[in-house]
Design a protein around this motif. Structure first.
Motif, short mmCIF file in Angstrom:
data_model
loop_
_atom_site.label_atom_id
_atom_site.label_comp_id
_atom_site.label_asym_id
_atom_site.label_seq_id
_atom_site.Cartn_x
_atom_site.Cartn_y
_atom_site.Cartn_z
N THR A 55 0.84 -1.19 0.00
CA THR A 55 0.00 0.00 0.00
C THR A 55 0.88 1.24 0.00
N LYS A 56 0.69 2.12 -0.98
CA LYS A 56 1.46 3.35 -1.02
C LYS A 56 1.00 4.30 0.08
N GLY A 57 1.94 5.09 0.59
CA GLY A 57 1.60 6.06 1.61
C GLY A 57 1.32 5.45 2.96
N GLU A 58 1.86 4.24 3.21
CA GLU A 58 1.66 3.59 4.50
C GLU A 58 2.97 2.98 4.96
N LEU A 59 3.25 3.12 6.25
CA LEU A 59 4.48 2.61 6.86
C LEU A 59 4.15 1.94 8.18
N VAL A 60 4.96 0.96 8.56
CA VAL A 60 4.80 0.29 9.85
C VAL A 60 6.16 0.21 10.53
N LEU A 61 6.23 0.65 11.79
CA LEU A 61 7.42 0.48 12.61
C LEU A 61 7.18 -0.70 13.54
N ARG A 62 8.07 -1.68 13.49
CA ARG A 62 7.96 -2.89 14.31
C ARG A 62 9.09 -2.94 15.32
N ASP A 63 8.84 -3.63 16.43
CA ASP A 63 9.90 -3.81 17.42
C ASP A 63 10.78 -4.99 17.03
N PHE A 64 11.73 -5.35 17.89
CA PHE A 64 12.69 -6.41 17.55
C PHE A 64 12.02 -7.77 17.39
N ASN A 65 10.81 -7.94 17.94
CA ASN A 65 10.06 -9.19 17.77
C ASN A 65 9.23 -9.21 16.51
N GLY A 66 9.16 -8.08 15.83
CA GLY A 66 8.33 -7.99 14.64
C GLY A 66 6.92 -7.53 14.91
N ASP A 67 6.62 -7.15 16.17
CA ASP A 67 5.28 -6.67 16.51
C ASP A 67 5.13 -5.21 16.11
N GLU A 68 3.95 -4.85 15.63
CA GLU A 68 3.69 -3.48 15.20
C GLU A 68 3.66 -2.53 16.39
N MET A 69 4.40 -1.42 16.28
CA MET A 69 4.39 -0.38 17.30
C MET A 69 3.74 0.90 16.80
N LEU A 70 3.99 1.20 15.53
CA LEU A 70 3.44 2.42 14.93
C LEU A 70 2.91 2.11 13.54
N LEU A 71 1.71 2.57 13.27
CA LEU A 71 1.15 2.56 11.92
C LEU A 71 1.14 4.01 11.45
N ILE A 72 1.74 4.28 10.32
CA ILE A 72 1.86 5.64 9.81
C ILE A 72 1.30 5.68 8.40
N HIS A 73 0.41 6.61 8.14
CA HIS A 73 -0.09 6.69 6.77
C HIS A 73 -0.32 8.14 6.36
N LYS A 74 -0.26 8.35 5.06
CA LYS A 74 -0.45 9.67 4.48
C LYS A 74 -1.93 9.90 4.25
N LYS A 75 -2.41 11.03 4.71
CA LYS A 75 -3.82 11.33 4.54
C LYS A 75 -4.11 11.66 3.08
N GLY A 76 -5.31 11.32 2.64
CA GLY A 76 -5.72 11.61 1.27
C GLY A 76 -7.00 12.42 1.25
N GLY A 77 -7.69 12.37 0.13
CA GLY A 77 -8.96 13.08 0.02
C GLY A 77 -8.82 14.45 -0.59
N TYR A 91 0.01 6.33 14.40
CA TYR A 91 -0.85 5.72 15.41
C TYR A 91 -0.08 4.62 16.14
N SER A 92 -0.21 4.59 17.47
CA SER A 92 0.30 3.46 18.24
C SER A 92 -0.89 2.59 18.63
N TYR A 93 -0.65 1.58 19.45
CA TYR A 93 -1.71 0.64 19.81
C TYR A 93 -1.86 0.59 21.33
N ASP A 94 -3.12 0.63 21.81
CA ASP A 94 -3.33 0.53 23.25
C ASP A 94 -3.31 -0.93 23.68
N TYR A 95 -3.59 -1.18 24.95
CA TYR A 95 -3.49 -2.54 25.49
C TYR A 95 -4.51 -3.49 24.87
N GLN A 96 -5.54 -2.94 24.21
CA GLN A 96 -6.52 -3.78 23.51
C GLN A 96 -6.21 -3.94 22.04
N GLY A 97 -5.08 -3.35 21.61
CA GLY A 97 -4.69 -3.44 20.20
C GLY A 97 -5.42 -2.46 19.31
#
Length: 204
Positions: A55-77, A91-97
């Motif tokens: 997906t263009k305009g979207e990035l994910v930062l993962r920790d050393f285990n490969g778990d998602e920590m940050l979802l980053i995307h470019k706004k459109g419209g 965006y980060s994730y709360d304890y409920q994901g």
């Protein structure tokens, strides 16, 4: 000394200044992106771009285990198309994901062309720290670039040693000096967006 409250996670705030290393992954290997290691060569973060995510305009930062920590995307419209700025949301994730907003990065749409392009600004959402605003100074493709807080203090500085520059002129390997108390996950989320803005490893 620059001290901050955690923006993404207190697990990535160190009491001492740290030097982290960034190595770009070739596009032919796992779709590009880059890997961040500490001074002992341990992987701390992995950033996946559109080559991995599809997906263009979207990035994910993962920790050393490969778990998602940050979802980053470019706004459109339509509003984004009419704006003089590109707007990125992290965006980060709360304890409920469930994703929750962390930061908004705005850059002038012509910033990837001239070295003197407009200022890139970052705001924290919601603001729960003493530093609600940050800015980027310098030119990222030259790896001469800093992230400053709202008081003008440098919280992270990118650079390339002369030895590395001679061997890897393309900027595939560089370091980031991070001040004490600074949230490293936030810093590399911002660097991931800069990498994409300037058409580097995270962009297809």
């Amino acid at each position: 000394m620059v001290m901050m409250m955690p923006i993404v996670s207190k697990l990535y705030c160190s009491e001492e200044e740290e030097v982290m290393w960034v190595r770009r992954r070739p596009h032919v290997i796992n779709g590009g992106g880059f890997v961040v290691t500490d001074s002992d060569h341990n992987v701390v973060f992995r950033i996946d771009g559109c080559g991995v995510l599809g997906t263009k305009g979207e990035l994910v930062l993962r920790d050393f285990n490969g778990d998602e920590m940050l979802l980053i995307h470019k706004k459109g419209g339509i509003l984004q198309a009419l704006s003089i700025h590109n707007k990125w949301k992290g965006y980060s994730y709360d304890y409920q994901g469930i994703p929750k907003p962390v930061f908004t990065l705005r850059d002038p749409k012509n910033s990837c062309i001239p070295k003197t392009g407009g200022l890139i600004r970052i705001s924290i959402n919601p603001c729960v720290t003493n530093n609600c605003f940050f800015e980027i100074r310098g030119y990222f493709p030259d790896r001469s670039c800093s992230i400053l807080d709202s008081s003008g203090h440098t919280i992270a500085q990118m650079g390339v040693s002369d030895e590395v520059r001679d061997l890897m002129a393309s900027g595939d390997f560089y370091h980031v000096v991070i001040k004490p108390g600074v949230d490293k996950a936030f810093v590399f989320g911002v660097i991931a967006v800069l990498d994409y803005i300037y058409g580097e490893s995270t962009r297809c």
